[in-house]
Design a protein around this motif. Structure first.
Motif, PDB file in Angstrom:
ATOM      1  N   LEU A 127      40.965 -76.087  97.513  1.00 57.84           N
ATOM      2  CA  LEU A 127      40.072 -77.339  97.796  1.00 57.84           C
ATOM      3  C   LEU A 127      38.644 -77.346  97.262  1.00 57.84           C
ATOM      4  CD1 LEU A 127      40.848 -77.887 101.587  1.00 57.84           C
ATOM      5  CD2 LEU A 127      40.716 -79.892 100.016  1.00 57.84           C
ATOM      6  N   VAL A 128      38.281 -75.957  97.202  1.00 56.71           N
ATOM      7  CA  VAL A 128      36.912 -75.645  96.854  1.00 56.71           C
ATOM      8  C   VAL A 128      36.730 -76.185  95.132  1.00 56.71           C
ATOM      9  CG1 VAL A 128      35.103 -73.898  96.043  1.00 56.71           C
ATOM     10  CG2 VAL A 128      36.258 -74.031  98.302  1.00 56.71           C
ATOM     11  N   ARG A 129      38.089 -75.649  94.483  1.00 58.07           N
ATOM     12  CA  ARG A 129      37.837 -76.184  93.133  1.00 58.07           C
ATOM     13  C   ARG A 129      37.890 -77.626  92.849  1.00 58.07           C
ATOM     14  NH1 ARG A 129      41.965 -77.390  89.303  1.00 58.07           N
ATOM     15  NH2 ARG A 129      43.435 -77.807  90.656  1.00 58.07           N
ATOM     16  N   LEU A 130      38.543 -78.291  93.647  1.00 56.65           N
ATOM     17  CA  LEU A 130      38.933 -79.756  93.753  1.00 56.65           C
ATOM     18  C   LEU A 130      37.533 -80.356  93.961  1.00 56.65           C
ATOM     19  CD1 LEU A 130      42.325 -80.292  95.157  1.00 56.65           C
ATOM     20  CD2 LEU A 130      41.502 -80.361  92.560  1.00 56.65           C
ATOM     21  N   LEU A 131      36.786 -79.852  94.910  1.00 59.03           N
ATOM     22  CA  LEU A 131      35.623 -80.565  95.558  1.00 59.03           C
ATOM     23  C   LEU A 131      34.460 -80.141  94.460  1.00 59.03           C
ATOM     24  CD1 LEU A 131      35.942 -79.905  99.493  1.00 59.03           C
ATOM     25  CD2 LEU A 131      36.008 -82.073  98.081  1.00 59.03           C
ATOM     26  N   ALA A 132      34.388 -79.128  93.751  1.00 60.75           N
ATOM     27  CA  ALA A 132      33.360 -78.824  92.951  1.00 60.75           C
ATOM     28  C   ALA A 132      32.739 -80.032  92.093  1.00 60.75           C
ATOM     29  CB  ALA A 132      33.587 -77.653  91.906  1.00 60.75           C
ATOM     30  N   LEU A 133      33.618 -81.071  91.739  1.00 57.92           N
ATOM     31  CA  LEU A 133      33.155 -82.191  90.989  1.00 57.92           C
ATOM     32  C   LEU A 133      33.255 -83.440  91.893  1.00 57.92           C
ATOM     33  CD1 LEU A 133      34.638 -81.281  87.374  1.00 57.92           C
ATOM     34  CD2 LEU A 133      32.343 -80.526  88.362  1.00 57.92           C
ATOM     35  N   HIS A 134      33.331 -83.106  93.136  1.00 61.29           N
ATOM     36  CA  HIS A 134      33.224 -84.521  93.956  1.00 61.29           C
ATOM     37  C   HIS A 134      31.923 -85.215  94.065  1.00 61.29           C
ATOM     38  CE1 HIS A 134      34.357 -87.324  97.192  1.00 61.29           C
ATOM     39  NE2 HIS A 134      35.505 -87.096  96.847  1.00 61.29           N
ATOM     40  N   PRO A 135      31.855 -86.415  93.744  1.00 59.61           N
ATOM     41  CA  PRO A 135      30.645 -86.755  93.773  1.00 59.61           C
ATOM     42  C   PRO A 135      29.882 -87.188  95.155  1.00 59.61           C
ATOM     43  CG  PRO A 135      31.886 -88.644  93.334  1.00 59.61           C
ATOM     44  CD  PRO A 135      32.883 -87.318  93.507  1.00 59.61           C
ATOM     45  N   ALA A 136      30.661 -87.090  96.227  1.00 59.32           N
ATOM     46  CA  ALA A 136      30.237 -87.461  97.575  1.00 59.32           C
ATOM     47  C   ALA A 136      30.520 -86.352  98.728  1.00 59.32           C
ATOM     48  CB  ALA A 136      30.942 -88.858  98.199  1.00 59.32           C
ATOM     49  N   LEU A 137      31.579 -85.364  98.496  1.00 63.39           N
ATOM     50  CA  LEU A 137      31.830 -84.620  99.382  1.00 63.39           C
ATOM     51  C   LEU A 137      31.201 -83.305  99.188  1.00 63.39           C
ATOM     52  CD1 LEU A 137      35.558 -84.905 100.252  1.00 63.39           C
ATOM     53  CD2 LEU A 137      33.639 -86.179 101.379  1.00 63.39           C
ATOM     54  N   LYS A 138      30.418 -82.812 100.043  1.00 67.33           N
ATOM     55  CA  LYS A 138      29.453 -81.623  99.793  1.00 67.33           C
ATOM     56  C   LYS A 138      29.955 -80.359 100.807  1.00 67.33           C
ATOM     57  CE  LYS A 138      24.744 -79.477  99.421  1.00 67.33           C
ATOM     58  NZ  LYS A 138      25.080 -78.635  98.308  1.00 67.33           N
ATOM     59  N   ILE A 139      30.447 -79.365 100.308  1.00 69.33           N
ATOM     60  CA  ILE A 139      30.832 -78.053 101.204  1.00 69.33           C
ATOM     61  C   ILE A 139      29.518 -77.315 101.702  1.00 69.33           C
ATOM     62  CG2 ILE A 139      32.104 -75.883 101.397  1.00 69.33           C
ATOM     63  CD1 ILE A 139      33.542 -76.635  98.688  1.00 69.33           C
ATOM     64  N   THR A 140      29.508 -77.593 103.160  1.00 67.81           N
ATOM     65  CA  THR A 140      28.187 -77.045 103.793  1.00 67.81           C
ATOM     66  C   THR A 140      28.606 -75.700 104.860  1.00 67.81           C
ATOM     67  OG1 THR A 140      28.443 -78.747 105.595  1.00 67.81           O
ATOM     68  CG2 THR A 140      26.965 -79.133 103.568  1.00 67.81           C
ATOM     69  N   PRO A 178      30.476 -63.719 100.006  1.00 71.14           N
ATOM     70  CA  PRO A 178      30.270 -64.712  99.395  1.00 71.14           C
ATOM     71  C   PRO A 178      31.608 -65.141  98.704  1.00 71.14           C
ATOM     72  CG  PRO A 178      29.349 -63.109  98.214  1.00 71.14           C
ATOM     73  CD  PRO A 178      29.947 -62.309  99.518  1.00 71.14           C
ATOM     74  N   MET A 179      31.831 -66.385  98.646  1.00 70.81           N
ATOM     75  CA  MET A 179      33.224 -66.844  97.990  1.00 70.81           C
ATOM     76  C   MET A 179      33.606 -66.195  96.599  1.00 70.81           C
ATOM     77  SD  MET A 179      35.593 -68.869  99.114  1.00 70.81           S
ATOM     78  CE  MET A 179      37.095 -70.158  98.776  1.00 70.81           C
ATOM     79  N   ALA A 180      32.576 -65.956  95.819  1.00 70.70           N
ATOM     80  CA  ALA A 180      32.821 -65.327  94.468  1.00 70.70           C
ATOM     81  C   ALA A 180      33.288 -64.098  94.599  1.00 70.70           C
ATOM     82  CB  ALA A 180      31.363 -65.436  93.833  1.00 70.70           C
ATOM     83  N   THR A 181      33.011 -63.292  95.764  1.00 74.52           N
ATOM     84  CA  THR A 181      33.758 -62.079  96.041  1.00 74.52           C
ATOM     85  C   THR A 181      35.087 -62.225  96.286  1.00 74.52           C
ATOM     86  OG1 THR A 181      31.673 -61.205  96.585  1.00 74.52           O
ATOM     87  CG2 THR A 181      33.722 -59.805  97.273  1.00 74.52           C
ATOM     88  N   VAL A 182      35.505 -63.163  97.228  1.00 72.92           N
ATOM     89  CA  VAL A 182      36.874 -63.654  97.744  1.00 72.92           C
ATOM     90  C   VAL A 182      37.727 -64.090  96.345  1.00 72.92           C
ATOM     91  CG1 VAL A 182      38.372 -64.493  99.200  1.00 72.92           C
ATOM     92  CG2 VAL A 182      36.204 -63.735  99.849  1.00 72.92           C
ATOM     93  N   PHE A 183      37.292 -65.004  95.667  1.00 76.45           N
ATOM     94  CA  PHE A 183      37.688 -65.726  94.601  1.00 76.45           C
ATOM     95  C   PHE A 183      36.742 -65.644  93.313  1.00 76.45           C
ATOM     96  CE2 PHE A 183      40.126 -67.642  98.338  1.00 76.45           C
ATOM     97  CZ  PHE A 183      41.222 -67.390  97.791  1.00 76.45           C
ATOM     98  N   PRO A 184      37.055 -64.712  92.510  1.00 76.53           N
ATOM     99  CA  PRO A 184      36.046 -64.734  91.348  1.00 76.53           C
ATOM    100  C   PRO A 184      35.964 -65.972  90.331  1.00 76.53           C
ATOM    101  CG  PRO A 184      37.084 -62.459  91.721  1.00 76.53           C
ATOM    102  CD  PRO A 184      37.655 -63.643  92.510  1.00 76.53           C
ATOM    103  N   HIS A 185      37.144 -66.709  90.496  1.00 71.23           N
ATOM    104  CA  HIS A 185      37.051 -67.785  89.677  1.00 71.23           C
ATOM    105  C   HIS A 185      36.175 -69.009  90.067  1.00 71.23           C
ATOM    106  CE1 HIS A 185      39.836 -69.061  92.611  1.00 71.23           C
ATOM    107  NE2 HIS A 185      39.971 -70.498  92.248  1.00 71.23           N
ATOM    108  N   LEU A 186      35.873 -68.858  91.337  1.00 71.76           N
ATOM    109  CA  LEU A 186      35.067 -69.964  91.764  1.00 71.76           C
ATOM    110  C   LEU A 186      33.342 -69.241  91.618  1.00 71.76           C
ATOM    111  CD1 LEU A 186      36.945 -70.793  95.006  1.00 71.76           C
ATOM    112  CD2 LEU A 186      36.698 -72.262  92.726  1.00 71.76           C
ATOM    113  N   ALA A 187      33.318 -68.205  90.942  1.00 74.66           N
ATOM    114  CA  ALA A 187      31.558 -67.786  90.751  1.00 74.66           C
ATOM    115  C   ALA A 187      30.948 -68.868  90.100  1.00 74.66           C
ATOM    116  CB  ALA A 187      31.638 -66.581  89.964  1.00 74.66           C
ATOM    117  N   GLY A 188      29.507 -69.115  90.679  1.00 76.30           N
ATOM    118  CA  GLY A 188      28.629 -69.973  89.826  1.00 76.30           C
ATOM    119  C   GLY A 188      28.460 -71.349  90.653  1.00 76.30           C
ATOM    120  N   LEU A 189      29.599 -71.767  91.511  1.00 78.78           N
ATOM    121  CA  LEU A 189      29.034 -72.616  92.152  1.00 78.78           C
ATOM    122  C   LEU A 189      28.252 -72.269  93.454  1.00 78.78           C
ATOM    123  CD1 LEU A 189      33.156 -73.799  92.645  1.00 78.78           C
ATOM    124  CD2 LEU A 189      31.407 -74.723  90.925  1.00 78.78           C
TER     125      LEU A 189
END
Length: 352
Positions: free
Chosen positions: A25-38, A49-60
């Motif tokens: 879901l985080v991967r898909l929402l990264a470029l979503h124009p309306a839904l923001k993960i808060t 941090p999410m980057a520690t649990v899933f390093p492929h999502l680092a930088g978001l």
């Protein structure tokens, strides 16, 4: 449309973000124009941090993982619930009424609470809420999903099976009896929890059936097919675990009515799904493969005449983490907020 959508920010919480479906879901929402993960929860990973649990999502730009009781649900508009089966009913029942929810567990998929108790080993803990839940097989229940507050996201196997079978049963093109489903899934379908049966050495270089004649997706499949046929349907369903990370194929054997063949069934499905952005009925002779949908929200369907007269073989493939879980969940959430259902899901399959 995208510019207008981007102006209205919809605040989203992901419960169980430390699992595979949460990460997807985080991967898909990264470029979503309306839904923001808060807000994101992951009780065992709380504080990380999410980057520690899933390093492929680092930088978001993502909030750290927290425990569920630390989330201010008054400050969110929508929740994706990716918690394990049996843990979501009480959590969802306690959410504020303004929050829209897509639940990716099985806790609200079965209409009948007694059937749920029979297959999941405990009583349903939110029966009143179950009555409000909409079963969110998007292409079949789009109008109901758009009006819903709570959507029960279908299971991966039921998605791959119902998409081809529901229209055929509704149109009376196949018999509602003697349906055989031979289904295969990648290991990610079993979740991220440490389990001996899912270790590399237990899974690699072989396949095996599991949940034989007892898999919990059977009543979910039968529920949808019975609705389509307007009569009780019982299927033979056997899932298998494949030595791959993601992907799902269901090979389905059906008996046709009248003089129907693979060609007439193909034509009916092609007409039914002609305007659908994510369901593709392949031309005669084309064989769908899981590698053709990897990382995408597509379902590919192929049909073939069996050597046994009056039988047709249907093959249906999806990515179990996308169309079988997080992708379909986002598709549903888009509809619930009146957004184009393709937002965040436009990516083509990854190959090789």
């Amino acid at each position: 449309m995208t510019e207008a959508v981007a102006m209205k920010e919809i605040k989203v919480a992901i419960l169980g973000a430390s699992g595979y479906t949460g990460a997807e879901l985080v991967r898909l929402l990264a470029l979503h124009p309306a839904l923001k993960i808060t807000a994101m929860t992951g009780d065992r990973k709380a504080g990380q941090p999410m980057a520690t649990v899933f390093p492929h999502l680092a930088g978001l730009e993502l909030p750290d993982l927290v425990a569920i009781d630390q989330v201010d649900f008054k400050a969110v508009d929508a929740v994706f619930c990716c918690l394990p089966h049996g843990t979501t009913q009480e959590v969802i029942a306690a959410l504020p009424q303004h929050v829209k929810i897509v639940d990716l567990s099985a806790d609200f998929r079965l209409f009948d609470v007694d059937t749920y108790a029979q297959w999941y080993g405990h009583e349903h803990r939110a029966p009143a809420l179950q009555e409000q839940a909409v079963y969110g097989l998007t292409e079949i229940a789009r109008n109901q999903v758009a009006k819903a507050r709570l959507v029960a996201n279908p299971g991966c196997y039921p998605t791959s099976v119902q998409l081809p079978l529901v229209p055929l049963l509704e149109q009376g093109l196949i018999l509602a009896e003697d349906i055989i489903i031979d289904a295969k899934s990648g290991v990610s379908g079993a979740g991220r929890s440490a389990k001996e049966a899912n270790l590399f050495t237990e899974v690699a270089e072989g396949i095996h059936a599991y949940g034989v004649a007892s898999h919990r997706h059977a009543p979910e499949i039968e529920q949808g097919l019975s609705q389509a046929a307007n009569s009780p349907v019982v299927v033979s369903f056997t899932p298998h675990l494949m030595p791959m990370s993601r992907g799902m194929q269901s090979t389905i054997y059906v008996k046709t009515t009248g003089a129907n063949t693979a060609a007439s069934l193909r034509a009916a499905l092609a007409a039914r799904f002609k305007a659908e952005p994510f369901v593709r009925v392949l031309p005669e002779g084309a064989v769908p493969a899981t590698r053709h949908v990897r990382g995408s929200n597509f379902c590919l369907i192929g049909l073939f005449d069996d050597r046994i007269k009056g039988r047709v073989i249907i093959t249906s493939v999806i990515d179990n983490l996308v169309k079988g879980a997080s992708g379909q969940a986002l598709q549903n959430m888009n509809l619930m907020f009146g957004l184009p259902e393709t937002l965040g899901l436009e990516q083509q399959p990854m190959f090789p």
